[in-house]
Design an enzyme around this catalytic site. Sequence first.
Site, PDB file in Angstrom:
ATOM      1  N   ARG A  64       0.850  -1.198   0.000  1.00 29.98           N
ATOM      2  CA  ARG A  64       0.000   0.000   0.000  1.00 29.98           C
ATOM      3  C   ARG A  64       0.885   1.247   0.000  1.00 29.98           C
ATOM      4  O   ARG A  64       0.599   2.239  -0.645  1.00 29.98           O
ATOM      5  CB  ARG A  64      -0.959   0.008   1.198  1.00 29.98           C
ATOM      6  CG  ARG A  64      -1.708   1.324   1.349  1.00 29.98           C
ATOM      7  CD  ARG A  64      -3.039   1.243   2.104  1.00 29.98           C
ATOM      8  NE  ARG A  64      -3.063   0.295   3.198  1.00 29.98           N
ATOM      9  CZ  ARG A  64      -2.501   0.473   4.394  1.00 29.98           C
ATOM     10  NH1 ARG A  64      -1.849   1.584   4.672  1.00 29.98           N
ATOM     11  NH2 ARG A  64      -2.595  -0.454   5.324  1.00 29.98           N
ATOM     12  N   ASP A 190      -4.569  19.848 -14.047  1.00 31.26           N
ATOM     13  CA  ASP A 190      -4.950  18.513 -14.500  1.00 31.26           C
ATOM     14  C   ASP A 190      -4.527  18.437 -15.959  1.00 31.26           C
ATOM     15  O   ASP A 190      -5.118  19.066 -16.833  1.00 31.26           O
ATOM     16  CB  ASP A 190      -6.470  18.323 -14.334  1.00 31.26           C
ATOM     17  CG  ASP A 190      -6.932  16.917 -14.738  1.00 31.26           C
ATOM     18  OD1 ASP A 190      -6.279  16.288 -15.590  1.00 31.26           O
ATOM     19  OD2 ASP A 190      -7.968  16.466 -14.207  1.00 31.26           O
TER      20      ASP A 190
END
Length: 402
Positions: A64, A190
Site C-alpha cells: 500500500r 490537471d
Amino acid sequence: MDTDTDTRNAAESGGKRRESLDTTAARGASRFEPATGAISTPIYQSSAFRHPALFQSTGFDYSRAVNPTRTELERTVALLESGKYGLAFATGMGALSALIKLYAPGDHIIVSEDLYGGTYRLFTEYYEQYGFSFSWVDTSDTAAIKESLRRHTKALFIETPSNPMMKVSDIEACADLIHRHSPGAGLIVDNTFLSPYFQNPLALGADVVTHSGTKYLSGHNDTLSGFIVHSRDDLEDPLRNIQKSEGASLSPFDAWLTLRGIKTLALRMRRCEENALHIASWLRAQPLVERVFFPGFPDHPQYALSRAQSRGFGGMISFYVKDRAAVPVILKSVSLILFAESLGGVESLITYPLEQTHTAIPETMRLKAGVNDRLLRLSVGIEDKHDLVADLDAAFRRWDPR
Ligand SMILES: *Cc1c(COP(=O)(O)O)cnc(C)c1O
C-alpha cells in the site's frame, strides 16, 4: 498548422542535452530491472516484503505504501513531467482525493468551471460539506481569476485544454497570479488532455500536475490509474503519507499496464493529433455541424497561447450539431467509433457530455460553460483517419439522407 515533431522534444539546455520525451517514454526511468536484467519491469505481485533483520529494510515493506512496479511507474511519469516526485493512485479521482487533503476546512480554491464532471462532484458533494469553498471560474480569462481571489484562497485548479469546451488557460499567468496572491498558494494543473508528451505545466510554473492515467498515459482503454507529480520538497512527505493512509495506491498489475502503455505514448500522441487535425477540419465543413472546438484551429481564441505553452494540440475535439435530434442518431449509427465515456485510448470514442461525463454539474453552470444538448465530444484514436471520417460521414447521413 502542424508542429515540428522532430525538434520540439530535443531540448538542448545549457549545453547539456536533455533526453527526448520519446526516449524516456519508450524506456522508462530504469531502462531495465537491475536484479535480473529484465527489460520489461516485473510485476511485483507481493503485498509484503521480508525484512533482512530488525531495523533493516530493502526499501520495501508493504505494497500500500510502496511497491517496486509502482515505484518504476512513478519515477517514469515524474521524468515525463519534469517533476522531482511522482505518486501513482488507483484512479485519477484517487489522485485528486489525495491531493485535496493537503488543504483544510476554511480554504478557498478557484477551479476551472469547464472541467471533468467527477472532479466537480468530488469537490461539491464532499469537500464543500467539509468546510472547503470553491469558485467556478472561466480560467482562460485571467481577469476573472483575479476577481475571484479571496484572502483565504489557497489554490487554483485548472484543466487546460478544458473538458469538454477546449478552452486554453495561460499556465504561466495562472502560476504568477496565484503565487503573487499568497506565497503559500499553488497552481494545480490537471494535464490529462494533452499528456506530458504535449505539455509540462511544472516547467511553466505550476506547483502540482495531476493525471487520469486511465486516458493517454495508459492509452489502451484497459486500465485505470491516476497521478500526482510535483517538485515541492515540502509537499512530498505529506502526499506520501496521504497515499499510504488512504490506500488508493495503484496495484502492481495496473502499474505494469500503465508502464506498458507509456512505452508508445509518443507515437500515439502524434498519431492522435494528426488524426484529430484531419477530423476537426472535416467536421467543420459539414452542414450538420454548427461549431467545432479544437485548439489546433488557427482561429481558436487561444491558438497562439496553445502553440506557446504546449507542443501539440492533442486528440480531443468537441462539436455542436445544429439539430438535437441528430444526437441519438449519430451515437447509434457510428460503428468504428464507439459510443463510450472515456478518452485517450487507441480506440476512437464518442461521448455525449451532457448525459455522461458532466451529469454532476448543475444545468445553469453547464450551459454557461457551453455544455448543451447538442454537444458531442470525440476522443480520436490511432485508426486510419479516412476510416474515421467515413464512419462519421455514414452516421451523419443516417440523420440527414440528403
Ligand atoms: C477521466 C478524468 C479524470 C478522472 O480520472 P479517473 O481515472 O476516471 O478516475 C480526471 N480528470 C480528467 C480531465 C479526466 O478526463
